[in-house]
Structures are given as C-alpha cells and as structure tokens.
Design a protein around this motif. Structure first.
Motif, PDB file in Angstrom:
ATOM      1  N   GLY A 251     -14.998   1.833  -4.332  1.00 50.71           N
ATOM      2  CA  GLY A 251     -15.011   3.216  -3.885  1.00 50.71           C
ATOM      3  C   GLY A 251     -13.957   3.431  -2.805  1.00 50.71           C
ATOM      4  O   GLY A 251     -13.534   2.482  -2.142  1.00 50.71           O
ATOM      5  N   ALA A 252     -13.527   4.666  -2.642  1.00 53.00           N
ATOM      6  CA  ALA A 252     -12.463   4.963  -1.681  1.00 53.00           C
ATOM      7  C   ALA A 252     -12.811   4.465  -0.285  1.00 53.00           C
ATOM      8  O   ALA A 252     -11.944   3.960   0.441  1.00 53.00           O
ATOM      9  CB  ALA A 252     -12.185   6.465  -1.652  1.00 53.00           C
ATOM     10  N   ASP A 253     -14.079   4.578   0.084  1.00 55.90           N
ATOM     11  CA  ASP A 253     -14.487   4.158   1.423  1.00 55.90           C
ATOM     12  C   ASP A 253     -14.652   2.645   1.540  1.00 55.90           C
ATOM     13  O   ASP A 253     -14.819   2.111   2.641  1.00 55.90           O
ATOM     14  CB  ASP A 253     -15.784   4.860   1.839  1.00 55.90           C
ATOM     15  N   ALA A 254     -14.609   1.942   0.412  1.00 63.11           N
ATOM     16  CA  ALA A 254     -14.768   0.482   0.433  1.00 63.11           C
ATOM     17  C   ALA A 254     -13.489  -0.249   0.034  1.00 63.11           C
ATOM     18  O   ALA A 254     -13.469  -1.479  -0.010  1.00 63.11           O
ATOM     19  CB  ALA A 254     -15.905   0.072  -0.506  1.00 63.11           C
ATOM     20  N   LEU A 255     -12.408   0.506  -0.223  1.00 64.48           N
ATOM     21  CA  LEU A 255     -11.171  -0.110  -0.709  1.00 64.48           C
ATOM     22  C   LEU A 255     -10.593  -1.075   0.318  1.00 64.48           C
ATOM     23  O   LEU A 255     -10.236  -2.216  -0.017  1.00 64.48           O
ATOM     24  CB  LEU A 255     -10.153   0.976  -1.060  1.00 64.48           C
TER      25      LEU A 255
ATOM     26  N   ALA B  33      -4.439  -7.101  -7.737  1.00 62.46           N
ATOM     27  CA  ALA B  33      -4.461  -5.641  -7.636  1.00 62.46           C
ATOM     28  C   ALA B  33      -5.898  -5.172  -7.426  1.00 62.46           C
ATOM     29  O   ALA B  33      -6.804  -5.561  -8.171  1.00 62.46           O
ATOM     30  CB  ALA B  33      -3.875  -5.010  -8.895  1.00 62.46           C
ATOM     31  N   VAL B  34      -6.080  -4.342  -6.410  1.00 60.77           N
ATOM     32  CA  VAL B  34      -7.376  -3.747  -6.113  1.00 60.77           C
ATOM     33  C   VAL B  34      -7.193  -2.236  -6.140  1.00 60.77           C
ATOM     34  O   VAL B  34      -6.312  -1.710  -5.461  1.00 60.77           O
ATOM     35  CB  VAL B  34      -7.909  -4.189  -4.740  1.00 60.77           C
ATOM     36  N   ALA B  35      -8.002  -1.538  -6.928  1.00 62.15           N
ATOM     37  CA  ALA B  35      -7.838  -0.099  -7.098  1.00 62.15           C
ATOM     38  C   ALA B  35      -9.057   0.662  -6.607  1.00 62.15           C
ATOM     39  O   ALA B  35     -10.199   0.203  -6.770  1.00 62.15           O
ATOM     40  CB  ALA B  35      -7.581   0.237  -8.567  1.00 62.15           C
ATOM     41  N   ALA B  36      -8.804   1.832  -6.037  1.00 62.67           N
ATOM     42  CA  ALA B  36      -9.889   2.756  -5.739  1.00 62.67           C
ATOM     43  C   ALA B  36     -10.415   3.321  -7.055  1.00 62.67           C
ATOM     44  O   ALA B  36      -9.669   3.460  -8.034  1.00 62.67           O
ATOM     45  CB  ALA B  36      -9.384   3.880  -4.843  1.00 62.67           C
TER      46      ALA B  36
ATOM     47  N   ALA C  30       0.841  -1.193   0.000  1.00 62.76           N
ATOM     48  CA  ALA C  30       0.000   0.000   0.000  1.00 62.76           C
ATOM     49  C   ALA C  30       0.878   1.246   0.000  1.00 62.76           C
ATOM     50  O   ALA C  30       2.115   1.172   0.060  1.00 62.76           O
ATOM     51  CB  ALA C  30      -0.919  -0.007   1.225  1.00 62.76           C
ATOM     52  N   GLY C  31       0.240   2.415  -0.074  1.00 60.19           N
ATOM     53  CA  GLY C  31       0.953   3.684  -0.024  1.00 60.19           C
ATOM     54  C   GLY C  31       0.281   4.642   0.932  1.00 60.19           C
ATOM     55  O   GLY C  31      -0.949   4.676   1.019  1.00 60.19           O
ATOM     56  N   ASN C  32       1.080   5.429   1.624  1.00 58.01           N
ATOM     57  CA  ASN C  32       0.573   6.440   2.544  1.00 58.01           C
ATOM     58  C   ASN C  32       0.450   7.774   1.814  1.00 58.01           C
ATOM     59  O   ASN C  32       1.300   8.117   0.998  1.00 58.01           O
ATOM     60  CB  ASN C  32       1.528   6.570   3.734  1.00 58.01           C
ATOM     61  N   GLY C  33      -0.622   8.527   2.088  1.00 58.47           N
ATOM     62  CA  GLY C  33      -0.772   9.829   1.465  1.00 58.47           C
ATOM     63  C   GLY C  33      -1.662   9.788   0.235  1.00 58.47           C
ATOM     64  O   GLY C  33      -2.424   8.840   0.033  1.00 58.47           O
TER      65      GLY C  33
ATOM     66  N   ILE D 171      -4.267  -0.051  -4.331  1.00 61.34           N
ATOM     67  CA  ILE D 171      -3.918   1.097  -5.167  1.00 61.34           C
ATOM     68  C   ILE D 171      -4.926   2.220  -4.973  1.00 61.34           C
ATOM     69  O   ILE D 171      -6.134   2.028  -5.114  1.00 61.34           O
ATOM     70  CB  ILE D 171      -3.894   0.675  -6.649  1.00 61.34           C
ATOM     71  N   HIS D 172      -4.405   3.391  -4.661  1.00 60.90           N
ATOM     72  CA  HIS D 172      -5.246   4.574  -4.560  1.00 60.90           C
ATOM     73  C   HIS D 172      -4.492   5.732  -5.203  1.00 60.90           C
ATOM     74  O   HIS D 172      -3.266   5.710  -5.325  1.00 60.90           O
ATOM     75  CB  HIS D 172      -5.560   4.895  -3.097  1.00 60.90           C
TER      76      HIS D 172
END
Length: 262
Positions: free
Chosen positions: A185-189, A124-127, A55-58, A106-107
């Motif tokens: 969705g971002a809230d479901a990632l 791979a799972v993306a927002a 994952a990535g922060n920010g 991925i976001h």
C-alpha cells in the motif's frame, strides 16, 4: 555530487537516488540520462554505500521520455539518433551492472523508458496503485534499448504481449509476471523498501556484490564442465576472502560479523 535533475542522499549505508522532475512526471532527457549514469558509477564505487534505492519525486515514478527531448530527436540524423540512443543504453547498463544492489521504489505511473529503469534494477517494489505501460508502439516506436532488461524481468511471452499491444497493466499483474518482487500500500511502500534495504546491508558486502555478478554471468549458460569449474572457483575464492573467513568464524562463535552495522 551536484545534480539538476536528481537528488541523492545516503543514510545507514543506503543511497537514495530520486528522479526530481515532478512537473514532467520525471520524464528523462539527455541531462537525466547523463546524471543517472554519473550517479550510479560514483555510488557503485563508494565503499560506504551497500545498497541503492531508485525513486521518483511527485505523482509518477517515471513517464518515459521527455516530450521536448522527443521533439528535438525528430530532427536528428540517423547518426545522431544512434549516438543519442546509445547514451540511454549505456545508462541502463550502468544501473544493471552496478556492483551495488539496486531497489526500484515504484509509485504512480511507470511508462516506456520508466519500465526500463525499473527492469534494470535488481529488486522492484511497487505501490498497489502503480501502473505500467510499454507505450512505444502507440507512437510508432520500439522499446529497443530497454528490451534486454524488460524481457529478462517479465519473460519473453509477457514482453511479446505488452510490447505489441501497449496495454496498461497494474501492480498486481506486474507481481504475477514477476516483474516486481513485492507490492505494498502507498503508506507501507517505504517500510517495505526499508525492510529489503536493511536485509541487504546486514549481509557481507563482498558476498552481495559477487552474488549479483554470479546471477549476471551464470544465467543462461549451459551446465557443462566450464560452468562447473567456474562456479567451483568462485566459491573457493570467496571462502578464502576476508569476509568469507569472518562470516564462518562469526557463525561458529555465535557473534555478529564485523561488517554488520551496530
């Protein structure tokens, strides 16, 4: 393990490796490359870890190469550039060949080498707001070290287009190409990543490891007598393994297998 550019946590048999340079959108340099290589080698050998999330922060997953690192490389000799590129190639291979399954979370923006990081993962799972770009051609460069993984992940025809146009594409297009396996969705990632992680942890660790190796070693081979013998040997060996025997027994006895967490 102590890191300066990553954070690593483990819970319920799942390790999460987080790129932690949000000020530069998690761009990588020689330190990030070395730490990712070390982290994945160590986690791959850790018996309690059954799956790894990258994952990535920010605001971004990974923006590719760090600008300061690129400036430094501009003054390298050919030999120095080759050695430097080889460390990146080895890091990507370490992730791709890790015996534990790896999920890319991925976001935000995922550019250049960041696309390679995602492609080196198994799942791979993306927002839905994520964007991707193989931007190297804009800078007069090649996506060379990441190409084996990106071409496998999106296919030759799509890679040909995006390598030479350096167009951005969104999560919906990445899903259509098969580059990512799911979009949320971002809230479901996190919920989607956790769902896939839980499915991995519920399975036989040995079977998961050998299934990952099976795909790597069988893909692209001709279906001939050698392959028939190879695949027959693999199933015979796993049937005779402790987890293979336990899995069949637990199924017949209608109980939970011993490897599954309570």
């Amino acid at each position: 393990m102590e890191f300066t550019t990553l954070t690593v946590t483990t819970a319920r048999h799942v390790a999460t490796v987080t790129l932690n340079r949000p000020d530069v959108r998690n761009a990588f340099n020689e330190t990030v490359i070395a730490e990712l290589t070390g982290a994945f080698r160590a986690l791959g050998a850790e018996p309690e870890v059954r799956a790894i999330v990258l994952a990535g922060n920010g605001p971004a997953f990974c923006a590719g190469a760090d600008l300061n690192w690129m400036k430094k490389m501009a003054g390298y000799s050919n030999e120095e550039n080759h050695a430097d590129a080889l460390t990146l190639a080895e890091m990507l291979y370490t992730i791709w060949s890790c015996p534990k399954p790896v999920i890319a979370r991925i976001h935000g923006d995922t550019y250049a080498g960041g696309v390679g990081l995602a492609a080196a993962c198994d799942i791979a799972v993306a927002a839905d707001h994520a964007h991707f770009c193989l931007s190297e051609a804009r800078l007069g460069l090649l996506p060379a070290t990441i190409s084996p993984y990106v071409i496998r992940a999106m296919g030759e025809q799509a890679a040909r287009r995006y390598f030479i146009t350096a167009e951005r594409f969104d999560a919906a297009e990445a899903l259509r190409l098969g580059f990512v396996h799911a979009v949320a969705g971002a809230d479901a990632l996190d919920a989607k990543v956790n769902e896939i992680s839980a499915a991995l942890v519920a399975n036989s660790p040995n079977a998961v490891r050998e299934s990952k190796r099976l795909v790597r070693e069988v893909a692209g081979r001709p279906i001939d007598d050698d392959l028939l013998a190879d695949t027959a040997e693999r199933i015979a060996a796993i049937r005779a393994s402790d987890e293979g025997r336990e899995g069949v027994r637990s199924f017949l006895e209608k109980r939970t297998p011993a490897w599954r967490p309570a």
